[in-house]
Design a protein around this motif. Structure first.
Motif, PDB file in Angstrom:
ATOM      1  N   SER A   1      -3.247  11.079   1.998  1.00 12.60           N
ATOM      2  CA  SER A   1      -3.561   9.881   2.772  1.00 12.60           C
ATOM      3  C   SER A   1      -3.104   8.622   2.048  1.00 12.60           C
ATOM      4  CB  SER A   1      -5.077   9.785   3.001  1.00 12.60           C
ATOM      5  OG  SER A   1      -5.556  10.895   3.718  1.00 12.60           O
ATOM      6  N   LEU A   2      -2.838   7.616   2.832  1.00 17.86           N
ATOM      7  CA  LEU A   2      -2.531   6.292   2.314  1.00 17.86           C
ATOM      8  C   LEU A   2      -3.074   5.264   3.287  1.00 17.86           C
ATOM      9  CD1 LEU A   2       1.218   6.319   1.134  1.00 17.86           C
ATOM     10  CD2 LEU A   2      -0.785   5.984  -0.324  1.00 17.86           C
ATOM     11  N   ARG A   3      -3.409   4.091   2.759  1.00 15.83           N
ATOM     12  CA  ARG A   3      -3.762   2.976   3.620  1.00 15.83           C
ATOM     13  C   ARG A   3      -2.804   1.823   3.348  1.00 15.83           C
ATOM     14  NH1 ARG A   3      -9.204  -0.766   4.025  1.00 15.83           N
ATOM     15  NH2 ARG A   3      -8.339  -1.618   2.091  1.00 15.83           N
ATOM     16  N   LEU A   4      -2.113   1.424   4.379  1.00 16.06           N
ATOM     17  CA  LEU A   4      -1.211   0.287   4.285  1.00 16.06           C
ATOM     18  C   LEU A   4      -1.928  -0.970   4.782  1.00 16.06           C
ATOM     19  CD1 LEU A   4       2.102   1.816   5.701  1.00 16.06           C
ATOM     20  CD2 LEU A   4       1.135   1.986   3.394  1.00 16.06           C
TER      21      LEU A   4
ATOM     22  N   GLY B   1       8.291  -4.864   4.355  1.00 20.36           N
ATOM     23  CA  GLY B   1       8.257  -3.415   4.329  1.00 20.36           C
ATOM     24  C   GLY B   1       7.675  -2.854   3.060  1.00 20.36           C
ATOM     25  N   THR B   2       7.076  -1.685   3.183  1.00 23.10           N
ATOM     26  CA  THR B   2       6.533  -0.972   2.028  1.00 23.10           C
ATOM     27  C   THR B   2       6.937   0.491   2.154  1.00 23.10           C
ATOM     28  OG1 THR B   2       4.507  -0.554   0.743  1.00 23.10           O
ATOM     29  CG2 THR B   2       4.275  -0.566   3.146  1.00 23.10           C
ATOM     30  N   LEU B   3       7.396   1.064   1.059  1.00 26.64           N
ATOM     31  CA  LEU B   3       7.962   2.410   1.073  1.00 26.64           C
ATOM     32  C   LEU B   3       6.872   3.459   0.940  1.00 26.64           C
ATOM     33  CD1 LEU B   3      10.412   4.329   1.015  1.00 26.64           C
ATOM     34  CD2 LEU B   3      10.503   3.961  -1.474  1.00 26.64           C
ATOM     35  N   VAL B   4       6.906   4.409   1.851  1.00 27.40           N
ATOM     36  CA  VAL B   4       6.025   5.578   1.806  1.00 27.40           C
ATOM     37  C   VAL B   4       6.896   6.806   1.601  1.00 27.40           C
ATOM     38  CG1 VAL B   4       4.440   7.026   3.128  1.00 27.40           C
ATOM     39  CG2 VAL B   4       4.273   4.523   3.261  1.00 27.40           C
ATOM     40  N   THR B   5       6.596   7.565   0.572  1.00 23.46           N
ATOM     41  CA  THR B   5       7.336   8.787   0.295  1.00 23.46           C
ATOM     42  C   THR B   5       6.355   9.945   0.262  1.00 23.46           C
ATOM     43  OG1 THR B   5       8.944   7.573  -1.036  1.00 23.46           O
ATOM     44  CG2 THR B   5       8.909   9.965  -1.267  1.00 23.46           C
TER      45      THR B   5
ATOM     46  N   MET C   1      -3.406   6.232   7.145  1.00 23.07           N
ATOM     47  CA  MET C   1      -2.598   7.406   7.444  1.00 23.07           C
ATOM     48  C   MET C   1      -3.187   8.611   6.718  1.00 23.07           C
ATOM     49  SD  MET C   1       1.239   5.789   7.190  1.00 23.07           S
ATOM     50  CE  MET C   1       1.164   5.559   5.420  1.00 23.07           C
ATOM     51  N   SER C   2      -3.389   9.681   7.450  1.00 20.14           N
ATOM     52  CA  SER C   2      -3.867  10.914   6.850  1.00 20.14           C
ATOM     53  C   SER C   2      -3.024  12.071   7.370  1.00 20.14           C
ATOM     54  CB  SER C   2      -5.348  11.125   7.174  1.00 20.14           C
ATOM     55  OG  SER C   2      -5.540  11.185   8.572  1.00 20.14           O
ATOM     56  N   GLY C   3      -3.172  13.203   6.726  1.00 20.47           N
ATOM     57  CA  GLY C   3      -2.369  14.355   7.128  1.00 20.47           C
ATOM     58  C   GLY C   3      -0.885  14.082   7.052  1.00 20.47           C
TER      59      GLY C   3
ATOM     60  N   GLY D   1       0.788  -1.226   0.000  1.00 19.84           N
ATOM     61  CA  GLY D   1       0.000   0.000   0.000  1.00 19.84           C
ATOM     62  C   GLY D   1       0.820   1.274   0.000  1.00 19.84           C
ATOM     63  N   GLY D   2       2.133   1.149   0.098  1.00 18.55           N
ATOM     64  CA  GLY D   2       2.969   2.331   0.089  1.00 18.55           C
ATOM     65  C   GLY D   2       2.992   2.993  -1.272  1.00 18.55           C
TER      66      GLY D   2
END
Length: 127
Positions: free
Chosen positions: A16-19, A120-124, A82-84, A7-8
């Motif tokens: 926002s993202l949802r993992l 792991g998943t990358l969030v940028t 995750m938001s904001g 989900g990253g």
């Protein structure tokens, strides 16, 4: 036994993202699930966890008010909403399993107690 975090991606600041953390070969409802993240050059830090009962959560300071965690035992999956999002949220996000006698307890202070990790998943987060 395997955990798969997904989900990253790349998101703008404020987005926002949802993992997802999906398990195979193990029942997630027997475990507390924690999300941790690791930014480049830094140690892994806790974000948020949910107890095996689903009744308790524990937040790292920066996550409170912005991130939520939930579990879907039927799908054997835990979600991190995750938001904001901020640039400092950038990193590789990992989910892990932790076993407690107390089904209403979890912690994200120490990752050493977690037994199994996903890849792991990358969030940028771009500013």
């Amino acid at each position: 036994v395997q955990l798969q975090a997904s989900g990253g991606g790349l998101v703008q600041s404020g987005g926002s993202l949802r993992l997802s953390c999906a398990a195979s070969g193990i029942n997630l409802d027997d475990y507390a699930i924690g999300w941790f993240r690791q930014a480049p050059g830094l140690e892994r830090e806790g974000v948020l966890c949910i107890s095996s009962s689903g009744n308790a959560r524990s937040y790292a300071g920066s996550a409170k008010g912005r991130f939520t965690i939930s579990r879907d035992n039927a799908k054997n999956t835990v979600y991190l909403q995750m938001s904001g999002l901020r640039s400092e949220d950038t990193g590789v996000y990992y989910c892990g399993l932790d076993k407690h006698d107390n089904i209403d307890y979890c912690q994200v202070v120490a990752d050493k107690y977690y037994k199994l990790w996903g890849q792991g998943t990358l969030v940028t987060v771009s500013s």
